[in-house]
Structures are given as structure tokens and as C-alpha cells.
Design an enzyme around this catalytic site. Sequence first.
Site, PDB file in Angstrom:
ATOM      1  N   CYS A 115      95.431 -44.237 -32.502  1.00 24.79           N
ATOM      2  CA  CYS A 115      94.862 -42.739 -31.540  1.00 24.79           C
ATOM      3  C   CYS A 115      93.865 -43.575 -30.989  1.00 24.79           C
ATOM      4  CB  CYS A 115      94.799 -41.397 -32.461  1.00 24.79           C
ATOM      5  SG  CYS A 115      93.939 -40.482 -31.404  1.00 24.79           S
ATOM      6  N   CYS A 118      90.641 -41.241 -31.747  1.00 24.06           N
ATOM      7  CA  CYS A 118      89.822 -41.058 -33.537  1.00 24.06           C
ATOM      8  C   CYS A 118      90.140 -43.008 -34.247  1.00 24.06           C
ATOM      9  CB  CYS A 118      91.910 -41.201 -34.257  1.00 24.06           C
ATOM     10  SG  CYS A 118      92.286 -39.477 -34.307  1.00 24.06           S
TER      11      CYS A 118
END
Length: 171
Positions: A115, A118
Site C-alpha cells: 500500500c 502505508c
Amino acid sequence: LSTDHLNTETGEWGPDLDLFMMRVGNFPDRVSNIYFNYAVVAKALWKIKPYLKELDFCNSYDNDVKSKILNIVSQLDNKIFNEDIMFEGEVDMSLKDDFRRRFKNVTRIMDCVHCDRCKLWGKVQTTGYATSLKILFELNEADEASKQRVVNKLTKFELIALINTFNRLST
């Protein structure tokens, strides 16, 4: 996640106490870890407080932001964390080296996160923690010139990461 959570019933973003309790609040060791991280980052900001006015960050963006940061940092207390106790004696160098090694590993692990959001926040916070430790490890000499050299070596990106990490921990 629990601070900025989408309530699917109301469609509004806000804190989710149940999620916080499930992931953090019911675990004293996790709360303690968050406080420890906050204390480390806050102490690093407190140590560079006298130099923040001269540092070149937020100058081209917005001086009002810089004055708000200075206002927040001026309210920090140096007693929140005593790094001298933690890093004293013969363990001093080996503990510091262990911290450095672990941060390099965390940075490498962040490269494997799929991600992008993230990965970005993970890298920002890792850089913020690394900057905090750099300040706490290196800003101990009584010589003002050596303190100034350490602060002058901080990059704009390290300062931004430090402030963003402090923001995440404090909220």
C-alpha cells in the site's frame, strides 16, 4: 486508524473508541509503547527548540505554520524523557548501534509494503524516529558549536518527518 475512521452509519469521519480499545487501549504494553515513542520524539524537539527559529523549514511555505510549531514546542517539558539514564554506562555504544541497526531493518521492511499510503507514512514516521534518535544521541555535548553543527546537519526532510511523527503520536 481509530482517530480518523469512517462511520458507515453517519457517513462522517471521526474517532472510533471501540476500534481504539480493540487494537490499543486494552493492551497496557501498547499504550506504554505509544507514550515512550511520544516521549522520545517530544524530547528531541525540546532539545532543538533553541535552534528552530534559525532552521530553514516552512520559510517558503508559510511562516504562520513555523510560528505554530514553535509555540507547540515551547510548551514541551524536558522532564518527559531522560535519555541520559537510558544511554549511560558501557551499554551506551552497543545500545545506540542496536537502535541504528533496527531502524535500518525497519526502513528496508517498509520497502516491501504494497500500500503506497502505508509505505509513505511508514517511511515518514521511521525517518521521524531516526531523526529523534539522531538528536538524542548526538546533541549531548556541552560545546555550543558542536550542538549547532548537529542541528545544521539536519535536513529539511528530517525536520518535516520529525514534526509529522510528533503530530501523529500526539493526536
